[in-house]
Design an enzyme around this catalytic site. Structure first.
Site, PDB file in Angstrom:
ATOM      1  N   GLY A  46      62.127  26.250  40.652  1.00 46.18           N
ATOM      2  CA  GLY A  46      61.714  27.630  40.376  1.00 46.18           C
ATOM      3  C   GLY A  46      62.231  28.595  41.440  1.00 46.18           C
ATOM      4  O   GLY A  46      62.073  28.338  42.626  1.00 46.18           O
ATOM      5  N   GLY A  95      53.630  24.552  45.798  1.00 45.26           N
ATOM      6  CA  GLY A  95      53.490  25.982  46.112  1.00 45.26           C
ATOM      7  C   GLY A  95      54.781  26.742  45.871  1.00 45.26           C
ATOM      8  O   GLY A  95      55.036  27.769  46.500  1.00 45.26           O
ATOM      9  N   ASN A  98      58.848  30.545  34.204  1.00 43.26           N
ATOM     10  CA  ASN A  98      57.613  29.816  34.520  1.00 43.26           C
ATOM     11  C   ASN A  98      56.482  30.843  34.598  1.00 43.26           C
ATOM     12  O   ASN A  98      56.462  31.674  35.501  1.00 43.26           O
ATOM     13  CB  ASN A  98      57.782  29.078  35.853  1.00 43.26           C
ATOM     14  CG  ASN A  98      56.514  28.374  36.274  1.00 43.26           C
ATOM     15  OD1 ASN A  98      55.526  28.345  35.528  1.00 43.26           O
ATOM     16  ND2 ASN A  98      56.526  27.805  37.469  1.00 43.26           N
ATOM     17  N   CYS A 146      52.106  30.992  37.195  1.00 41.64           N
ATOM     18  CA  CYS A 146      51.624  31.440  38.516  1.00 41.64           C
ATOM     19  C   CYS A 146      50.622  32.573  38.334  1.00 41.64           C
ATOM     20  O   CYS A 146      50.660  33.309  37.346  1.00 41.64           O
ATOM     21  CB  CYS A 146      52.732  31.925  39.417  1.00 41.64           C
ATOM     22  SG  CYS A 146      54.331  31.904  38.725  1.00 41.64           S
ATOM     23  N   THR A 193      52.359  21.561  34.320  1.00 41.74           N
ATOM     24  CA  THR A 193      51.339  20.592  34.765  1.00 41.74           C
ATOM     25  C   THR A 193      49.916  21.051  34.431  1.00 41.74           C
ATOM     26  O   THR A 193      49.654  22.248  34.279  1.00 41.74           O
ATOM     27  CB  THR A 193      51.448  20.369  36.275  1.00 41.74           C
ATOM     28  OG1 THR A 193      51.353  21.630  36.915  1.00 41.74           O
ATOM     29  CG2 THR A 193      52.750  19.702  36.650  1.00 41.74           C
ATOM     30  N   GLY A 241      56.403  16.197  29.407  1.00 40.57           N
ATOM     31  CA  GLY A 241      55.095  15.750  29.884  1.00 40.57           C
ATOM     32  C   GLY A 241      55.032  14.233  29.785  1.00 40.57           C
ATOM     33  O   GLY A 241      54.753  13.699  28.723  1.00 40.57           O
ATOM     34  N   GLY A 242      55.348  13.566  30.892  1.00 37.05           N
ATOM     35  CA  GLY A 242      55.187  12.116  30.959  1.00 37.05           C
ATOM     36  C   GLY A 242      56.288  11.298  30.320  1.00 37.05           C
ATOM     37  O   GLY A 242      56.118  10.090  30.121  1.00 37.05           O
ATOM     38  N   THR A 293      58.578  13.967  36.432  1.00 37.01           N
ATOM     39  CA  THR A 293      58.020  13.003  37.370  1.00 37.01           C
ATOM     40  C   THR A 293      58.781  11.672  37.395  1.00 37.01           C
ATOM     41  O   THR A 293      58.869  11.031  38.446  1.00 37.01           O
ATOM     42  CB  THR A 293      56.530  12.782  37.028  1.00 37.01           C
ATOM     43  OG1 THR A 293      55.905  14.064  37.052  1.00 37.01           O
ATOM     44  CG2 THR A 293      55.836  11.882  38.014  1.00 37.01           C
TER      45      THR A 293
HETATM   46  C1  LIG Z   1      56.813  18.130  42.252  1.00 32.56           C
HETATM   47  C2  LIG Z   1      56.886  19.002  41.051  1.00 32.56           C
HETATM   48  C3  LIG Z   1      57.361  20.307  41.173  1.00 32.56           C
HETATM   49  C4  LIG Z   1      57.422  21.152  40.055  1.00 32.56           C
HETATM   50  N1  LIG Z   1      57.926  22.412  40.185  1.00 32.56           N
HETATM   51  C5  LIG Z   1      58.073  23.207  39.083  1.00 32.56           C
HETATM   52  C6  LIG Z   1      58.665  24.501  39.179  1.00 32.56           C
HETATM   53  O1  LIG Z   1      59.120  24.935  40.241  1.00 32.56           O
HETATM   54  N2  LIG Z   1      58.714  25.264  38.048  1.00 32.56           N
HETATM   55  C7  LIG Z   1      58.264  24.805  36.844  1.00 32.56           C
HETATM   56  O2  LIG Z   1      58.347  25.527  35.837  1.00 32.56           O
HETATM   57  N3  LIG Z   1      57.726  23.572  36.716  1.00 32.56           N
HETATM   58  C8  LIG Z   1      57.619  22.766  37.803  1.00 32.56           C
HETATM   59  N4  LIG Z   1      57.069  21.510  37.680  1.00 32.56           N
HETATM   60  C9  LIG Z   1      56.601  21.030  36.353  1.00 32.56           C
HETATM   61  C10 LIG Z   1      57.641  20.127  35.671  1.00 32.56           C
HETATM   62  O3  LIG Z   1      58.868  20.807  35.471  1.00 32.56           O
HETATM   63  C11 LIG Z   1      57.096  19.592  34.318  1.00 32.56           C
HETATM   64  O4  LIG Z   1      56.771  20.695  33.512  1.00 32.56           O
HETATM   65  C12 LIG Z   1      55.838  18.749  34.481  1.00 32.56           C
HETATM   66  O5  LIG Z   1      55.908  17.960  35.648  1.00 32.56           O
HETATM   67  C13 LIG Z   1      55.594  17.833  33.260  1.00 32.56           C
HETATM   68  O6  LIG Z   1      56.668  16.921  33.062  1.00 32.56           O
HETATM   69  P1  LIG Z   1      56.676  15.407  33.670  1.00 32.56           P
HETATM   70  O7  LIG Z   1      55.371  14.775  33.295  1.00 32.56           O
HETATM   71  O8  LIG Z   1      57.879  14.751  33.077  1.00 32.56           O
HETATM   72  O9  LIG Z   1      56.792  15.553  35.159  1.00 32.56           O
HETATM   73  C14 LIG Z   1      56.997  20.663  38.790  1.00 32.56           C
HETATM   74  C15 LIG Z   1      56.516  19.343  38.676  1.00 32.56           C
HETATM   75  C16 LIG Z   1      56.463  18.514  39.779  1.00 32.56           C
HETATM   76  C17 LIG Z   1      55.977  17.090  39.606  1.00 32.56           C
END
Ligand SMILES: Cc1cc2nc3c(=O)[nH]c(=O)nc-3n(C[C@H](O)[C@H](O)[C@H](O)COP(=O)(O)O)c2cc1C
Length: 314
Positions: A55, A81, A137, A140, A203, A253-254, A276
């Site tokens: 982001g 953050g 995004n 926030c 998330t 998501g997952g 993830t």
């Molecule tokens: C460590 C971490 C940092 C993330 N940073 C961002 C971000 O900067 N901007 C954003 O839109 N989503 C961010 N996400 C969310 C992911 O892009 C994704 O939407 C979310 O983790 C669900 O997918 P997953 O289960 O495959 O991780 C972040 C997720 C994680 C785990």
């Protein structure tokens, strides 16, 4: 008689949304894949459908103090953050290298705390070549509205998407927060305000406590839950959202295996993102592309895009 498909060339994994052509539906998710360049030595970036960079905000941000990550049953908590180098440094320090790489699709994830933040960041990014689309995004807190998240308030969502639409010179993907009562309503608001596609889910708000120390596991106390633990809820939300809008839906998501991608596509996704899983195995995205190819061969799927929305209800 319909000619039988030529299987010697293998399944066609290509998908397209918002005028963007991807060689396969696998996109690395924002915040889990750096700015792409950091993964150059471990993943063949041109094997992926695309990737979304960390982001970006108008100014650089240091993020939260540690601990910022905590592994949970089948998932992960994070409260990074939104640490990032800022849009200008991204253009100067990361994008030139990405532009040298052939055959990749780069999506810039953008966030802000006011509408003006989004406007300024997009304006900076508009100046440079090498970005296929913006992903907004909206998870926030909107400091202008007393801290409520843009993505949780239909009116704030409408305003921020309309602002971004107005300023953006590229396709606009709006990434929805799952921390809402009706994802269908938020999807419709994003569509009506001018989104070219939506992506979901970000998330889930969550937390963990250490019973021994009686302290939160994450310095920020609350954090975002991701990983396989959220997959069934994410899938339901992708299904609900895709029924509510006409624009393409990018699901996540997952996801940690090819079959997960098939499930998201059957539920209505045009493409998917993987987050993830890259923490557990930095090569996960590329491996899943290979796995997806094999899955389609085994299941005689000639064109993966034909699966979108194909869940059978009887
Ligand atoms: C460590 C971490 C940092 C993330 N940073 C961002 C971000 O900067 N901007 C954003 O839109 N989503 C961010 N996400 C969310 C992911 O892009 C994704 O939407 C979310 O983790 C669900 O997918 P997953 O289960 O495959 O991780 C972040 C997720 C994680 C785990």
């Amino acid at each position: 008689m319909t000619p039988s498909p030529d299987r010697s060339r293998g399944p066609n994994l290509s998908v397209s949304f918002a005028g963007i052509q991807l060689k396969n539906p696998v996109i690395a998710a924002s915040g889990t894949f750096g700015y792409g360049v950091e993964f150059e030595d471990v993943v063949h970036l041109n094997k992926l459908g695309g990737f979304v960079v960390k982001g970006l905000s108008k100014e650089p941000m240091a993020g939260n103090p540690p601990p910022r990550l905590y592994e949970t049953a089948a998932g992960m908590l994070n409260a990074i953050g939104l640490q990032n180098i800022g849009a200008r440094a991204f253009i100067d320090e990361k994008l030139p290298r990405l532009r040298q790489l052939k055959d990749i699709v780069v999506i810039a994830n953008v966030f802000g705390y006011t509408r003006e933040d989004y406007e300024s960041t997009i304006q900076i990014l508009n100046e440079s070549e090498g970005i296929a689309a913006y992903e907004l995004n909206v998870s926030c807190p909107n400091t202008g509205s007393g801290g409520i998240q843009f993505g949780c308030d239909p009116r704030a969502l409408d305003e921020v998407v309309a602002t971004a639409r107005h300023i953006s010179q590229r396709p606009l993907i709006v990434k929805l927060s799952p921390n809402v009562t009706s994802i269908a309503q938020m999807a419709r608001v994003a569509e009506e305000a001018g989104a070219d596609a939506i992506s979901l889910v970000n998330t889930f708000l969550a937390m963990a406590v250490d019973a021994e120390t009686r302290k939160p596991r994450i310095s920020n106390v609350t954090a975002g839950l991701s990983g396989p633990a959220i997959k069934p809820i994410a899938l339901r939300m992708v299904y609900d959202a895709s029924k509510a809008v006409k624009i393409p839906v990018i699901g996540m998501g997952g996801i940690s295996a090819a079959v997960d991608i098939i499930e998201f596509m059957l539920a209505g996704a045009t493409a998917v993102q993987i987050g993830t899983a890259s923490y557990w195995d930095p090569c996960a995205t590329e491996k899943i592309v290979d796995e997806l190819q094999e899955w389609c061969v085994e299941h005689k799927i000639d064109r993966i895009s034909s699966l979108t929305g194909g869940m059978l209800l009887d």
